[in-house]
Design an enzyme around this catalytic site. Structure first.
Site, mmCIF file in Angstrom:
data_model
loop_
_atom_site.group_PDB
_atom_site.id
_atom_site.type_symbol
_atom_site.label_atom_id
_atom_site.label_comp_id
_atom_site.label_asym_id
_atom_site.label_seq_id
_atom_site.Cartn_x
_atom_site.Cartn_y
_atom_site.Cartn_z
ATOM 1 N N LYS A 27 53.514 13.455 53.150
ATOM 2 C CA LYS A 27 52.715 13.621 51.563
ATOM 3 C C LYS A 27 53.642 13.373 50.471
ATOM 4 C CE LYS A 27 53.457 17.573 50.264
ATOM 5 N NZ LYS A 27 53.557 19.052 50.141
ATOM 6 N N THR A 28 54.938 13.282 50.226
ATOM 7 C CA THR A 28 55.612 13.032 49.469
ATOM 8 C C THR A 28 55.365 11.712 48.988
ATOM 9 O OG1 THR A 28 56.952 14.879 49.702
ATOM 10 C CG2 THR A 28 57.890 13.405 48.179
ATOM 11 N N ASP A 78 49.838 19.026 43.611
ATOM 12 C CA ASP A 78 50.770 18.924 45.172
ATOM 13 C C ASP A 78 50.413 20.532 45.648
ATOM 14 O OD1 ASP A 78 52.050 18.401 47.364
ATOM 15 O OD2 ASP A 78 54.028 18.649 46.485
ATOM 16 N N GLU A 79 50.388 20.675 47.071
ATOM 17 C CA GLU A 79 50.291 22.186 47.350
ATOM 18 C C GLU A 79 48.973 22.917 46.669
ATOM 19 O OE1 GLU A 79 51.940 22.746 49.949
ATOM 20 O OE2 GLU A 79 54.045 21.856 49.774
ATOM 21 N N GLN A 111 48.639 25.719 55.690
ATOM 22 C CA GLN A 111 49.844 26.065 55.055
ATOM 23 C C GLN A 111 49.600 27.124 53.843
ATOM 24 O OE1 GLN A 111 53.285 23.147 55.434
ATOM 25 N NE2 GLN A 111 51.680 21.927 56.062
ATOM 26 N N ARG A 117 58.609 23.647 60.550
ATOM 27 C CA ARG A 117 59.930 23.222 59.752
ATOM 28 C C ARG A 117 60.618 22.455 60.795
ATOM 29 N NH1 ARG A 117 57.595 22.475 56.027
ATOM 30 N NH2 ARG A 117 55.619 22.831 57.162
#
Length: 773
Positions: A33-34, A225-226, A256, A616
């Site tokens: 994503k980043t 983002d998010e 998430q 994670r």
């Protein structure tokens, strides 16, 4: 500029190259994503978009810094500096600093942290003579925060009979009065809390159309983002800013979304297509982070949720190890297993401490784990505890600095007016507060005229002189601030105020630590000055330094080079990744939480939380649960979390299942009384984990028959049956081998070598041991 598309897969290329119109990128866990976000910004600039016209909103300073660093490498540092990129709160604070005068605030307004807010509310509750057992300050602040994030102002509150009725029914009819007094107190002090940064931005964009038009024109391309974690207030700001050009790209993963308790609204991402019917939807489904087993196990759990966007996360990574499931006798046994496994992996695979994370549902679970890690001499850091900037000595010095920037900051002023002690007592302070209220002035205005107003406030001459001297000192620091850098001023404050002298008088280890903390703060100020001086458009003002501190989080200071095991709640772990992850406390009513089992929506958020925890892990994940655990000072029995049932058995490796027995309903008698052999040492068929895993469970080998497998000391009785070489089980120390026995039968002691705890000498008539063979 490098070829941006060479490092991307086909779907990522599509997301990066789509720059016009509304776009939603559904970014599965570990899907790059980043990289997509940073490359998309670089591609926009490469296509001729002015970097000044790009706004990128993140949820952590760490994410913003990482993205900015990557963009600098792609397009050069100069263009990257022009981007408006940061957290919602930091970007909106920047806007509000420029526009604050329209809302009646000074541009140098203070940003209150949670403790500041609680202190204000405590004072209001006391002034209103309310019962603090009913009006608990932290709960009241939470209620006010909820109102603000849902754009319920004081006026809106008093115009809403349902809200008033709800608070009255909760035996807190004065919530509205506290809310009103709190808002007035903050306004008078020239201060905003975190929620105000959103609420006041909404107010600015609503009340002042020219400001909205200005920032709509400025931010022609917006990225969020998010997006699944946005609340109603954030959603409305983004929607307003994007409504002119609609070049809005949101990135997120509904699987998430775990912050409903903070006001996050999963509907924002689920309903994006309704807000923007022409929106393009691009799912990023390839996971680059985790092994196949971890990805598939996570998919199996999250598939049980009804409310979700369609996607199929997959990976080309190696299959990886099965996920060990450790069934512990107690929370201590669980902690010992985790510590021992970390120690073992460090020895056998040369892993570093920083490669490990231990994730839990509640902060209270860290205690037993910390003890176990200390015994193994394993360095660790607990995130989410008392952070550096919340320590008393740090807040004291920062309060001085806050008053230099904003003299109307009443919370900071009251904190330092008699610290270090200068003979200004509570009675005098109360007279100042009452006088300021009666004359409709702020405290700094009263102090500016204290020699004229002191007598009328009932303050004697010696105390007036002390107040005048204090205020003269503050004024001298403000003058110094005009010519010296912030490090020099802070050093002067620490010395002249007497803070350093007072702390150095305490030569205990705690006192020395406090002095070191002050030195560390001064070091950070020096570093801040050096860094800002080197930046092209650096801002080395004290105001900017204080703002960065106010908006910083504990995790933002996480040092990748610091070799320590990370301990944190799963909520804090979001956005992070580790080679090895232990998810502990997987028991019903703990995870999922007992408080989150009332509705399907609550349970689905708990399941998303488990999904976040598992994803994670890069190389290996562990699950642990305890059959008994200390909770609220009592031992409670636990049963495996339903989330373990939801994972296919081929992905799990069951450990030590034969040594414990979860009994959900029992008579209180030991089941061994009715058994002819040692076989039923593993779970009963009623245990859901047993139902699906019974094919994997192998009865223990080479164990004695039931006649020889008794409690070594049923009720402090004979231990004659225990002998050297026997294997025993202890509810705290786990499995061990008897090395030696000494003393007469009544006072016999046994030296036992426990697998996880090493040698222990136990007095047998008190030690609760089970002989295994």
């Amino acid at each position: 500029m490098k070829d941006l598309f060479a490092d991307l897969n086909e779907v990522q290329k599509q997301a990066v190259s789509t720059i016009e119109g509304p776009l939603m990128i559904i970014a599965g866990a570990g899907s790059g994503k980043t990289r997509v976000l940073t490359y998309r910004i670089a591609h926009l600039i490469d296509k001729g978009v002015d970097s000044f016209n790009i706004l990128a909103l993140t949820f952590t300073n760490k994410a913003a810094r990482e993205m900015k660093e990557r963009i600098s490498l792609l397009i050069g540092g100069t263009e990257a500096k022009n981007l408006w990129m940061g957290t919602f709160h930091s970007v909106f604070a920047r806007i509000l600093r420029a526009e604050a005068i329209k809302l009646g605030f000074p541009s140098n307004f203070t940003i209150y942290d949670q403790q500041d807010c609680i202190n204000v509310i405590k004072k209001i509750i006391n002034e209103l003579q309310l019962d603090t057992d009913i009006y608990k300050p932290k709960q009241v602040l939470g209620r006010i925060s909820s109102y603000k994030n849902n754009l319920i102002t004081v006026r809106a509150y008093f115009n809403n009979p349902e809200l008033i009725q709800a608070d009255t029914a909760a035996m807190r009819p004065k919530i509205g009065n506290i809310y009103q007094a709190y808002v007035e107190r903050c306004f008078k002090s020239g201060a905003m809390d975190f929620d105000d940064l959103l609420l006041r931005t909404n107010e600015l964009l609503t009340r002042f159309p020219e400001s909205l038009a200005k920032y709509q024109d400025r931010f022609r391309y917006i990225m969020v983002d998010e997006y699944q974690d946005t609340n109603h207030s954030q959603y409305l700001i983004v929607k307003a800013l994007a409504s002119r050009f609609e070049n809005i790209c949101v990135v997120g993963d509904d699987a998430q979304s775990i912050y409903a308790f903070r006001g996050a609204n999963i509907k924002n991402i689920l309903n994006f297509k309704k807000d923007y019917p022409d929106a393009k939807i691009i799912p990023l489904e390839q996971n680059y982070r985790s092994t196949q087993i971890i990805v598939e196990a996570a998919n199996e759990v999250i598939a049980k949720n009804r409310d979700q966007l369609e996607k199929n996360v997959w990976t080309q990574n190696p299959s990886g190890d099965k996920i060990p499931v450790y069934r512990a006798l107690s929370d201590a046994d669980e902690a010992n297993y985790v510590a021992s496994e970390i120690f073992s992996l460090k020895m056998s695979q040369q892993k570093k401490n920083k490669n490990f994370a231990i994730l839990y549902r509640t902060n209270a679970q860290s205690r037993a784990i910390e003890e176990a890690l200390r015994k193994k001499n394993i360095s660790y850091k607990v995130f989410g505890g008392l952070s550096f900037y919340q320590r008393k000595e740090i807040k004291d010095l920062l309060a001085y600095l806050r008053v230099l920037v904003n003299p109307k900051d009443q919370e900071a002023l009251l904190r330092i007016i008699n610290y270090p002690a200068r003979g200004i007592g509570d009675t005098t302070v109360n007279k100042l507060i009452v006088g300021a209220d009666q004359q409709q002035k702020s405290l700094d205005e009263i102090l500016n005229q204290i020699e004229l107003l002191g007598n009328s406030l009932g303050i004697n001459k010696p105390t007036i002189d002390k107040l005048a001297n204090f205020w003269t000192m503050i004024k001298s620091f403000q003058v110094l601030l005009k010519t010296e850098n912030v490090y020099e001023v802070a050093m002067k404050v620490a010395v002249t105020s007497g803070i350093l002298k007072t702390l150095k008088e305490d030569d205990t280890p705690e006192g020395i630590s406090r002095v070191e903390n002050i030195q560390e703060l001064l070091n950070s100020l020096q570093g801040f000055v050096d860094e800002q001086t080197q930046l092209d458009e650096g801002d080395s003002s004290l105001n900017f330094f204080l703002e960065n501190i106010a908006l910083a989080s504990d995790l933002d200071s996480r040092d990748e080079h610091d070799d320590k095991v990370s301990l944190m709640t799963i909520h804090l772990a979001k956005g992070l990744e580790f080679p090895v992850v232990f998810i502990v406390g997987l028991e019903e009513n703990l995870f999922p939480s007992q408080m989150s089992l009332n509705t399907r929506q609550e349970l689905e958020e708990e399941r998303r939380l488990f999904y976040v925890a598992l994803t994670r892990a890069q190389e290996k994940a562990y699950f642990t649960y305890a059959t008994t655990r200390f909770r609220w000072g009592k031992i409670v029995e636990g049963e495996p979390s339903r989330f373990l049932e939801e994972i296919c058995e081929k992905h799990l490796e069951i450990l030590n299942i034969s040594f414990t027995n979860t009994i959900r309903n029992h008579s209180g008698l030991n089941s061994d009384l009715f058994a002819d052999d040692f076989a039923p040492r593993y779970p009963k068929s009623s245990d859901p984990v047993y139902k699906k895993l019974k094919g994997q469970i192998k009865p223990p080998q080479n164990l004695k028959s039931i006649s020889n497998a008794k409690l070594a000391n049923p009720v402090g009785g004979s231990v004659a049956n225990l002998k050297i070489g026997d294997y025993v089980l202890h509810d705290r120390f786990g499995k061990g081998k008897v090395v030696s026995i000494e003393g007469d039968p009544e006072n016999a002691k046994a030296l036992i070598n426990f697998e996880n705890e090493g040698d222990k000498k136990l007095l047998l008539k008190f030690a609760k041991l089970k002989v295994l063979g």
